[in-house]
Design an enzyme around this catalytic site. Structure first.
Site, PDB file in Angstrom:
ATOM      1  N   GLU A  81      -2.903 -17.486  17.299  1.00  0.00           N
ATOM      2  CA  GLU A  81      -2.604 -18.906  17.530  1.00  0.00           C
ATOM      3  C   GLU A  81      -1.118 -19.060  17.302  1.00  0.00           C
ATOM      4  OE1 GLU A  81      -4.589 -20.847  18.963  1.00  0.00           O
ATOM      5  OE2 GLU A  81      -6.338 -19.544  18.798  1.00  0.00           O
ATOM      6  N   CYS A 133       1.939 -26.980  13.880  1.00  0.00           N
ATOM      7  CA  CYS A 133       1.957 -26.443  15.245  1.00  0.00           C
ATOM      8  C   CYS A 133       1.546 -27.542  16.218  1.00  0.00           C
ATOM      9  CB  CYS A 133       1.037 -25.258  15.346  1.00  0.00           C
ATOM     10  SG  CYS A 133      -0.553 -25.590  14.604  1.00  0.00           S
TER      11      CYS A 133
HETATM   12  P1  NAD Z   1       6.663 -16.768  12.150  1.00  0.00           P
HETATM   13  O1  NAD Z   1       6.292 -16.254  13.490  1.00  0.00           O
HETATM   14  O2  NAD Z   1       8.078 -16.709  11.732  1.00  0.00           O
HETATM   15  O3  NAD Z   1       5.866 -15.936  11.027  1.00  0.00           O
HETATM   16  C1  NAD Z   1       4.450 -15.852  11.062  1.00  0.00           C
HETATM   17  C2  NAD Z   1       4.039 -14.566  10.353  1.00  0.00           C
HETATM   18  O4  NAD Z   1       4.480 -13.459  11.142  1.00  0.00           O
HETATM   19  C3  NAD Z   1       4.679 -14.401   8.969  1.00  0.00           C
HETATM   20  O5  NAD Z   1       3.744 -13.827   8.079  1.00  0.00           O
HETATM   21  C4  NAD Z   1       5.811 -13.442   9.250  1.00  0.00           C
HETATM   22  O6  NAD Z   1       6.205 -12.693   8.126  1.00  0.00           O
HETATM   23  C5  NAD Z   1       5.192 -12.553  10.316  1.00  0.00           C
HETATM   24  N1  NAD Z   1       6.157 -11.828  11.133  1.00  0.00           N
HETATM   25  C6  NAD Z   1       7.405 -12.203  11.478  1.00  0.00           C
HETATM   26  N2  NAD Z   1       7.994 -11.249  12.228  1.00  0.00           N
HETATM   27  C7  NAD Z   1       7.087 -10.255  12.376  1.00  0.00           C
HETATM   28  C8  NAD Z   1       7.088  -9.006  13.039  1.00  0.00           C
HETATM   29  N3  NAD Z   1       8.140  -8.599  13.724  1.00  0.00           N
HETATM   30  N4  NAD Z   1       5.978  -8.250  12.980  1.00  0.00           N
HETATM   31  C9  NAD Z   1       4.889  -8.679  12.310  1.00  0.00           C
HETATM   32  N5  NAD Z   1       4.825  -9.844  11.647  1.00  0.00           N
HETATM   33  C10 NAD Z   1       5.911 -10.626  11.683  1.00  0.00           C
HETATM   34  O7  NAD Z   1       6.077 -18.231  12.023  1.00  0.00           O
HETATM   35  P2  NAD Z   1       6.201 -19.287  10.831  1.00  0.00           P
HETATM   36  O8  NAD Z   1       7.585 -19.806  10.803  1.00  0.00           O
HETATM   37  O9  NAD Z   1       5.614 -18.754   9.570  1.00  0.00           O
HETATM   38  O10 NAD Z   1       5.211 -20.418  11.356  1.00  0.00           O
HETATM   39  C11 NAD Z   1       5.575 -21.321  12.342  1.00  0.00           C
HETATM   40  C12 NAD Z   1       5.043 -20.907  13.692  1.00  0.00           C
HETATM   41  O11 NAD Z   1       3.646 -20.755  13.633  1.00  0.00           O
HETATM   42  C13 NAD Z   1       5.307 -21.964  14.753  1.00  0.00           C
HETATM   43  O12 NAD Z   1       5.661 -21.342  15.965  1.00  0.00           O
HETATM   44  C14 NAD Z   1       3.962 -22.667  14.869  1.00  0.00           C
HETATM   45  O13 NAD Z   1       3.754 -23.319  16.089  1.00  0.00           O
HETATM   46  C15 NAD Z   1       3.026 -21.532  14.651  1.00  0.00           C
HETATM   47  N6  NAD Z   1       1.727 -22.001  14.205  1.00  0.00           N
HETATM   48  C16 NAD Z   1       0.722 -22.059  15.116  1.00  0.00           C
HETATM   49  C17 NAD Z   1      -0.529 -22.518  14.746  1.00  0.00           C
HETATM   50  C18 NAD Z   1      -1.655 -22.615  15.748  1.00  0.00           C
HETATM   51  O14 NAD Z   1      -2.780 -22.835  15.343  1.00  0.00           O
HETATM   52  N7  NAD Z   1      -1.372 -22.455  17.025  1.00  0.00           N
HETATM   53  C19 NAD Z   1      -0.752 -22.924  13.436  1.00  0.00           C
HETATM   54  C20 NAD Z   1       0.282 -22.836  12.518  1.00  0.00           C
HETATM   55  C21 NAD Z   1       1.527 -22.376  12.914  1.00  0.00           C
END
Ligand code: NAD
Length: 544
Positions: free
Chosen positions: A295, A329
């Site tokens: 998501e 999100c």
């Molecule tokens: P992010 O993508 O920066 O991080 C999410 C997770 O991914 C973290 O645990 C991070 O450490 C990990 N991550 C980052 N780089 C990585 C890599 N190269 N390899 C593996 N893992 C990695 O997101 P965020 O800032 O924590 O959250 C915000 C984002 O999440 C927004 O884009 C938001 O829209 C989305 N979001 C979506 C939903 C949904 O249900 N669609 C819900 C909540 C948040």
């Protein structure tokens, strides 16, 4: 797998507490917050039930007061990723063979702990570590998390109960054995919802999987409380292993492992797309085809017909765009307002936004607090500055920011004359709402514009008092949102009522908090049993 012998309790949504002045819950959560604010927490990893410390400490930074020392976490290394995978694989056989009723009892107990004994602690951790107001913490870390746990137990029970047709049952019996995935599963969770962290891990475990969990570095305080709850609820060692490690390094190890069986991801679109590509590149390494559930980002809209009520629209914009600083999100970040309504909408919006108080979540009159970290703050400041400079954009509300004490960005409304302006298309993940005012008679063309602007399709709202216009809009915007709201703000999905997920660049739309999501974590085995097996290979048509 034992099934159907026990009736699980009917899941109900956890009531949201009001935290009114003078209430017991308000005093209790404030006391808990104060206690945690003045202590220094030390957050370990948890692998195979053991608390792992490394001495490589990094500070937890409360976004609204980044100089306050509330504690630190132990940063792990590549070896801890390997250890967590090994712990998951070792715990798998015993866990998947534990009867469903005993597994369920653990998660139902966890729900009671979240809603009861740990309610103030997990709310306070979410307020301090993620800067949520008490209301935003309550609907997330207490209520939504308890709901996920309780509803998922009910859904899983219903799944186990789904069995194939066997005719009259004479001569044979068809049945399905709902196996977990073969190998270990991996949860990657975002900073913005404590409940997502709790759900992504537990729903895979609930179906008999064991889990390596890498939370966001910006959610570790509440992640730590979650692990305490899991332990007290009785989740056995090795079933959920929390590691605090570099994301890319972790991914490099996990996605090269032959026993990697499934990914449950929530976070940004770019990260997810890169992960998917890595998994694809490694496909020949794996023993099974891994399940991939993600998501991801959104550019959620409010589309308004000329018949809508201006004050309702303005309120949906204020709540939809600015609660939790727009870091949902589902947050509204682009709005299409017909020119007949814009003066009234703008007036109400101005009144509302100018009355918003922003500051520490400890002060309950604040509707908004700080954004999550400096990276987010700098990105938002850059887009706001750009809008100040661009001829096709005008900042009509907010536009100031200050990071001296916390990462504070004012609720900001940009009006653009260019419907494809960068902040109409790009996810900023902060308190910035961009408005495009369209000619009221161009409803049709504007619906097409909504559909064709931005690659996302997570949430969206349509406001209209005209049923024909609603019919038209609901149809025209069919592909634009996985969660679509009619005359309501696009945020605030409730487990069991509005299963959540988006399509297009917003994710695989496997609907968190639904049966559909749980199906992704099982691999059914069909068993056909024949009571009296044939002894003659010939068929009647062969008779002479
Ligand atoms: P992010 O993508 O920066 O991080 C999410 C997770 O991914 C973290 O645990 C991070 O450490 C990990 N991550 C980052 N780089 C990585 C890599 N190269 N390899 C593996 N893992 C990695 O997101 P965020 O800032 O924590 O959250 C915000 C984002 O999440 C927004 O884009 C938001 O829209 C989305 N979001 C979506 C939903 C949904 O249900 N669609 C819900 C909540 C948040």
């Amino acid at each position: 797998m034992e099934k159907g012998f026990y009736k699980v309790p009917q899941a109900k949504n956890e009531p949201v507490m009001a935290y009114k002045p003078g209430s017991e819950e308000r005093a209790a959560v404030q006391a808990q917050y104060d206690k945690m604010w003045s202590q220094q927490v030390e957050i370990p990893m948890v692998i195979n039930g053991q608390r792992i410390t490394t001495g490589n400490l990094e500070r937890v930074l409360p976004p609204h007061d980044h100089q306050q020392n509330v504690g630190s976490f132990h940063m792990g290394t590549a070896q801890h990723v390997h250890d967590a995978i090994e712990a998951s694989l070792n715990a798998k056989e015993q866990w998947e063979n534990l009867s469903w009723s005993n597994r369920s009892a653990i998660f139902l107990k966890a729900a009671d702990l979240v809603a009861g004994k740990y309610r103030h602690k997990i709310n306070a951790a979410t307020m301090i570590g993620q800067s949520k107001t008490i209301f935003q913490a309550e609907i997330d870390s207490a209520c939504e998390l308890a709901d996920f746990l309780r509803f998922n137990v009910q859904y899983a029970t219903e799944i186990y109960d789904e069995q194939p047709y066997t005719g009259s049952g004479e001569g044979l019996w068809n049945r399905v054995d709902y196996r977990p995935l073969e190998g270990f599963t991996f949860a990657i969770t975002p900073f913005n919802f404590t409940a997502i962290a709790g759900n992504l891990t537990t729903c895979m475990a609930m179906m008999g999987n064991t889990v390596v969990w890498k939370p966001s570095l910006s959610q570790l305080y509440s992640a730590h409380v979650l692990m305490e709850i899991f332990e007290e609820a009785g989740i056995p060692p090795g079933v959920i292993n929390m590691i605090i490690t570099d994301p890319q390094e972790t991914a490099d190890i996990v996605f090269k492992h032959p026993d990697f069986a499934g990914l449950h991801f929530t976070g940004s679109t770019e990260v997810f797309k890169n992960i998917w590509q890595t998994i694809g590149n490694n496909i020949h390494t794996y023993k099974t085809y891994p399940r991939i559930v993600g998501e991801t980002g959104g550019k959620d809209f409010i589309m308004v017909h000329k018949s809508a009520k201006a004050k309702q629209v303005a309120t949906a914009m204020t709540r939809g765009a600015f609660e939790f600083q727009g870091q949902k999100c589902s947050a509204a970040s682009r709005a299409y307002i017909p020119d007949n309504l814009w003066p009234a909408v703008k007036e109400h919006l101005t009144q509302q936004v100018e009355s918003i108080k922003m500051g520490s979540p400890r002060e309950f009159e604040n509707f908004m607090t700080a954004v999550i970290h400096e990276g987010s703050f700098d990105k938002l400041a850059k887009y706001i500055d750009q809008a100040k400079a661009d001829a096709d954009a005008e900042i009509v509300l907010g536009g100031n920011y200050d990071k001296s004490k916390g990462w504070f960005v004012e609720p900001t409304v940009i009006v653009t004359t260019n419907p494809k302006y960068t902040t109409m298309e790009t996810e900023l993940f902060g308190p910035v709402l961009t408005v495009y005012v369209y000619p009221a008679e161009e409803y049709d063309a504007t619906l097409t514009l909504v559909d064709e602007t931005s690659p996302y399709a997570l949430t969206g709202a349509l406001f209209s008092a005209d049923r024909y216009a609603l019919e038209q809009g609901i149809h025209a915007l069919r592909g634009c949102a996985g969660n679509f709201y009619v005359n309501d703000k696009p945020t605030g999905a409730v487990v069991g009522q509005q299963p959540f997920g988006g399509a297009r660049a917003s994710g695989t739309n496997d609907k968190a908090g639904s049966k559909q999501n749980l199906y992704r974590w099982i691999s059914p085995r069909l068993i056909k049993e024949t009571y009296d097996a044939p002894t003659d290979y010939t068929y009647p048509f062969m008779e002479k």
